[in-house]
Design an enzyme around this catalytic site. Structure first.
Site: not given
Ligand SMILES: NC(=O)c1ccc[n+]([C@@H]2O[C@H](COP(=O)([O-])OP(=O)(O)OC[C@H]3O[C@@H](n4cnc5c(N)ncnc54)[C@H](O)[C@@H]3O)[C@@H](O)[C@H]2O)c1
Ligand SMILES: O=P([O-])([O-])O[C@@H]1[C@@H](O)[C@H](O)[C@@H](O)[C@H](O)[C@@H]1O
Length: 530
Positions: A302, A351, A394, A471
């Site tokens: 994460d 999460k 966000k 995280k």
């Molecule tokens: N700041 C951040 O954006 C942040 C921080 C920490 C963690 N994350 C994690 O990163 C991940 C992506 O975030 P995001 O904002 O890009 O989300 P998003 O939903 O825009 O992108 C995720 C993508 O994964 C695809 N997907 C889902 N299941 C799949 C699979 N089995 N194989 C291949 N592709 C698949 C979806 O079609 C989508 O395009 C999430 O799990 C989120 O919790 C994001």
């Molecule tokens: O900003 P951060 O706490 O490091 O991480 C984000 C979370 O705050 C948010 O709730 C979640 O949707 C995102 O996927 C990401 O995990």
């Protein structure tokens, strides 16, 4: 900024390798008759770092998502030195938010001048503009259209990078609906046949990795999960607990082997480092066992990007100052597809677990404030709500309510607008470049005088050096888990300094304080207020 060389008996540099020797001075602690007794513990450690930086591929699972498209656009825009007009004037591509690309490290003093160098200059690292991006998604939208769908980047920037992304279409991926929110099925038009067994899926992904490496003439590949957050898999003895049991369970298409674990296994079997950027328990013990067997570094879980990154600073500030947090409430709402997926209670739970663990080390480390440990710790709430209107922007609202001296209370309220993917993209690039470095490092503890050094890779779980970026960092057995942000930064910085034959930064500047003691001088007015 200036380049530098290190002339030291602790460093031998060849055309291809850095050999550094570090004498680690810590103390061994014993309890003797109920008393703590400290004795010096000195260990000489040798590092061998390959200097040759590979042509690196980054294969992202979730390539078509907000993070995947933003990382791709950021790399391409920086490579092509893209500039674009904004309402605030011309903007040029950058890597702001990257620890490696945009922060520095102090070399020491040149006379009265403290000299700082770019963090990335400490050891040879991949240049992110040269990373070749590919990967998979359950949705087949090309990356130019997916970037537009994400609504993260300025439209003027999008128009310049779209031609470089339109030809990029994600590879079909493993889709097991039960592991993510059911609404994601609306995107699932780019999936491997559901009739494939889990082992056939692993073999398909392995072939994808090999083909990508060959087609792009790559030396190495990092595979990184930035797909939707999965629910936790139900870890079971006999299934997830060892490499052999996990491989057998995959051959048996066990229902509790998740898509992300299949990707991790495929990566390891292809010798590729793997990063889990989401909170689910992808890296089960069987994956760690397999990575150990194949000497492949893995990292998770994460990405630490905004609200949690700030929490790992503020809680550290409070507890390190002897202030007792009574409650930490973290609320946020976001409107991107990640937020939509997290509206599923089982995905949210993944999460919630990762976001809730970030204070644990700081609480455990202060028995003055928390005699009973976490039981005495603050009420810690994590709330995430889906609000389409705000998209990727966000809104994080936090309240830190603490007890201060003599019955006083202190309340810190934070409103933090996080452009989630713009915070995550540089973190993803740092993770890819850092875990690639870890594949070039070997370590040996000096044995008996004259005995040969037995170099070996670090344990595959290098989370003790990656807490700045994750995280819930997974660490090697026996290694403490640290979330405090600046302890983690210093930990990674000092590792890179030691690899280069530099001393770790103790922050004490003792030599200069002793000099000042020996020759007390009245500081000039300007010096006092510099
Ligand atoms: N700041 C951040 O954006 C942040 C921080 C920490 C963690 N994350 C994690 O990163 C991940 C992506 O975030 P995001 O904002 O890009 O989300 P998003 O939903 O825009 O992108 C995720 C993508 O994964 C695809 N997907 C889902 N299941 C799949 C699979 N089995 N194989 C291949 N592709 C698949 C979806 O079609 C989508 O395009 C999430 O799990 C989120 O919790 C994001
Ligand atoms: O900003 P951060 O706490 O490091 O991480 C984000 C979370 O705050 C948010 O709730 C979640 O949707 C995102 O996927 C990401 O995990």
């Amino acid at each position: 900024m200036e380049s530098f060389s290190v002339v030291s008996p602790h460093l031998t540099e060849t055309a291809t390798e850095l050999h550094s020797v570090y004498e680690s001075h810590t103390q061994h602690v014993e309890r003797v008759d109920g008393k703590l007794v400290c004795k010096p513990a000195i260990q000489t450690i040798h590092f061998r770092t390959q200097k040759t930086v590979p042509k690196l591929g980054l294969m992202m699972i979730g390539l078509g998502g907000n993070n995947g498209t933003t990382v791709t656009a950021q790399i391409l825009a920086n490579r092509e030195h893209v500039r674009w007009e904004t309402k605030d004037g011309p903007m040029e591509a950058n890597f702001l938010g990257s620890l490696l690309q945009c922060s520095t490290s102090s070399l020491g003093f040149c006379g009265e001048e403290e000299v700082f160098v770019p963090f990335k200059s400490l050891v040879p690292l991949v240049d992110p503009t040269q990373i070749v991006v590919g990967g998979w998604d359950i949705n087949n939208m090309n990356l130019a259209d997916a970037m537009r769908r994400a609504k993260v980047l300025d439209i003027n920037l999008q128009q310049q990078v779209a031609p470089m992304m339109r030809h990029m279409v994600p590879l079909p991926s493993v889709y097991i609906p039960d592991f993510i929110a059911s609404e994601q099925s609306e995107r699932a038009n780019n999936t491997l046949p559901a009739t494939l067994s889990r082992w056939e899926a692993v073999e398909h992904l392995r072939a994808d990795i090999r083909n990508f490496k060959t087609a792009n003439h790559l030396d190495k590949i990092v595979v990184l999960w930035t797909a939707s957050t999965e629910r936790f898999c139900q870890e079971t003895v006999g299934v997830h607990d060892s490499a052999d049991n996990l491989l057998a369970a995959i051959h048996a298409s066990h229902a509790e082997i998740s898509p992300s674990t299949l990707f991790a296994v495929a990566s390891i079997l292809e010798g590729c480092a793997f990063v889990n950027g989401s909170p689910q328990n992808t890296l089960v013990p069987g994956v760690v066992d397999l990575a150990t067997r194949h000497h492949v570094p893995i990292a998770g879980s994460d990405f630490k990007t905004g609200q949690t990154k700030l929490k790992s600073v503020l809680v550290d500030f409070l507890i390190s100052s002897g202030i007792r947090p009574l409650s930490v409430v973290s609320y946020n709402h976001l409107g991107n597809n990640d937020g939509a997926n997290l509206a599923n209670p089982r995905c949210f739970r993944s999460k919630e677990i990762s976001k809730s663990s970030v204070c644990d080390d700081m609480i455990a480390g202060n028995q003055v404030l928390f005699p009973e440990g976490k039981k005495d710790g603050p009420d810690h709430l994590v709330i995430i709500k889906y609000c389409p209107a705000v998209g990727d922007s966000k809104r994080a609202m936090d309240e830190y309510y603490s007890e201060i001296a003599m019955g006083g209370k202190n309340t810190i309220s934070i409103h933090n607008v996080c452009e989630d993917s713009l915070l995550a993209a540089p973190v993803i690039i740092d993770l890819a470049c850092t875990i690639e470095l870890f594949t070039r490092i070997e370590v040996a503890a000096a044995g008996a005088p004259g005995s040969a050094l037995e170099y070996q890779p670090f344990h595959p779980l290098m989370g003790s050096f990656l807490g700045f970026l994750l995280k819930a960092p997974l660490v090697a057995p026996g290694v403490p888990l640290v979330n405090s942000l600046f302890k983690q930064r210093l930990c990674l910085e000092n590792l890179l300094r030691v690899l280069r034959g530099l001393e770790p930064n103790t922050l004490m500047n003792l030599e200069r304080n002793v000099e000042a003691a020996r020759h007390p001088a009245v500081p000039t007015f300007a010096a006092i207020h510099h």
